[in-house]
Design a protein around this motif. Structure first.
Motif: not given
Length: 316
Positions: A181-199
Motif C-alpha cells: 500500500e505505501d508503495v502505491g501511494v508513493t508511486a502515484y505521487h512520484g509520477a505526478a510531476r511527469l504527467v502532461v495530460d491534466d484535463s
C-alpha cells in the motif's frame, strides 16, 4: 479645454516614460520568460507502469477473498504464482469479520483500478499492457527473509520457518498489505510531476483520484497493524518490530523514503516528510522495491519483469 489640460506636466510625462520603458523591458524579456521547455510526454508509459502495479495489488487482494478468477479474466493468461496449497478461489479464514470486509472492499477497489486504467489508456489512444507474471506466494516468503536478514534476526543462508504466508491469517494478511500500500501511494505521487495530460478525467486527474484511494487503504492497514503492535508474530519479533523492519528494508531500496508504524516511540499512521507531505518515489525507486533489489530489471513480485518497455521511465 485649456492648454494646461491638454499637455502633460513634467511628473506625468516622466511617469508615462517610466511605464513605457518598463513595458519595453518586459516585452523584450517575454519570449525568454514564457518559453518553458517542452515536457516529454510519458503519459502512456506512466499509465501502463501504474497498471502493472494495480494488476499486482488486485491479484493479492482478490486471492485473499477467494476471487482470483476475476483478475485472471483480465489482461491475458500470464501465470499468477500463489503459495503451495492455496489457489485463491476460496477466501482465507479471517478471524475478524471487520478485517474480512476491509479486504473485500480493497479487493474491489483494486479490481476497479485495473479496469479504469485500461479504459483510460484505450480512450487516450494507448494500448493497455497485458498482465505480467505475478508472484504473490514465494515472493512474500523471500521478502520476509530479506527483512529478517536486514533486521539481523537471521543470517544467510537461514530462512524464516515456516515460510511467511500472507494468506495464513488476518495478521499476516495485513503484513502483506502493508508491503504494497505505501508503495502505491508513493508511486502515484512520484509520477505526478511527469504527467502532461491534466484535463478533466485525464491521466493526472485519474491518477490523483487513485492515489487518494491508495492512501486511504494504506492508513487503514497501518491503523489496524498499530492496534496490534505488541502482538508476537511467531518470528521472534512483535508486529511493531516486523513492520518497522519491512519499512527499513523498503527505505534501503527506495532512497530512504519510508517510515514504520511508530516513529520516535509514537504512533505513525501517516508516513510523511518534515512538511507532512507524503513521500514520492521515482519509477526506478518503485522498481527497486517490487523487484527486491536496486537497479534490477525484474524479480520478487515480477519474476519476469513488468509488462511493457519502461526503460525511459526507469532512467529518470
Amino acid at each position: 479645454m485649456s492648454e494646461d489640460r491638454k499637455l502633460p506636466n513634467r511628473r506625468q510625462f516622466l511617469s508615462a516614460a517610466g511605464l513605457m520603458g518598463a513595458g519595453a523591458v518586459l516585452a523584450s524579456c517575454s519570449p525568454a520568460m514564457s518559453a518553458a521547455p517542452a515536457k516529454t510526454n510519458y503519459d502512456a508509459s506512466i499509465g501502463n507502469f501504474a497498471l502493472n502495479l494495480e494488476y499486482l495489488e488486485a491479484a493479492f487482494y482478490l486471492a485473499a477473498v477467494g476471487r482470483i478468477g476475476e483478475i485472471k479474466a483480465i489482461g491475458g493468461s500470464a501465470e499468477i504464482i500463489l503459495p503451495a496449497g492455496f489457489d485463491g478461489t476460496k477466501a482465507i479464514s479471517f478471524e475478524s469479520d471487520a478485517v474480512r470486509q476491509y479486504a473485500e472492499e480493497i479487493a474491489q477497489d483494486e479490481l476497479n483500478h485495473v479496469v479504469a486504467l485500461r479504459a483510460l489508456l484505450t480512450s487516450k489512444g494507448a494500448t493497455p499492457v497485458d498482465r505480467p507474471v505475478l508472484d504473490i506466494g514465494p515472493a512474500f516468503a523471500a521478502a520476509a527473509n530479506a527483512t529478517a536478514y536486514n533486521a539481523k534476526v537471521i543470517t544467510a543462508p537461514a530462512k524464516l520457518t515456516p515460510d511467511f504466508n500472507p494468506y495464513l491469517n488476518d495478521l499476516f494478511f495485513l503484513h502483506g498489505a502493508f508491503i504494497f500500500e505505501d508503495v502505491g501511494v508513493t508511486a502515484y505521487h512520484g509520477a505526478a510531476r511527469l504527467v502532461v495530460d491534466d484535463s478533466a478525467g485525464g491521466i493526472l486527474d485519474s491518477a490523483a483520484g487513485i492515489l487518494a484511494v491508495e492512501a486511504y487503504h494504506a492508513a487503514e492497514v497501518r491503523t489496524l497493524l498499530y492496534a496490534q503492535k505488541d502482538k508476537p508474530t511467531g518470528y521472534g519479533l512483535t508486529v511493531e518490530q516486523l513492520i518497522n523492519a519491512i519499512s527499513a528494508l523498503r527505505a534501503a531500496l527506495g532512497n530512504g523514503k519510508d517510515q514504520g508504524i511508530t516513529l520516535n516511540g509514537k504512533a505513525n499512521i501517516l508516513p510523511t516528510d518534515g512538511s507532512s507531505i507524503a513521500f514520492g518515489r521515482t519509477p526506478r525507486e518503485v522498481g527497486n522495491i517490487v523487484f527486491g533489489a536496486k537497479d534490477a530489471p525484474k524479480g520478487l513480485f515480477f519474476p519476469n519483469g513488468l509488462s511493457g518497455d519502461f526503460s525511459a521511465l526507469l532512467a529518470l
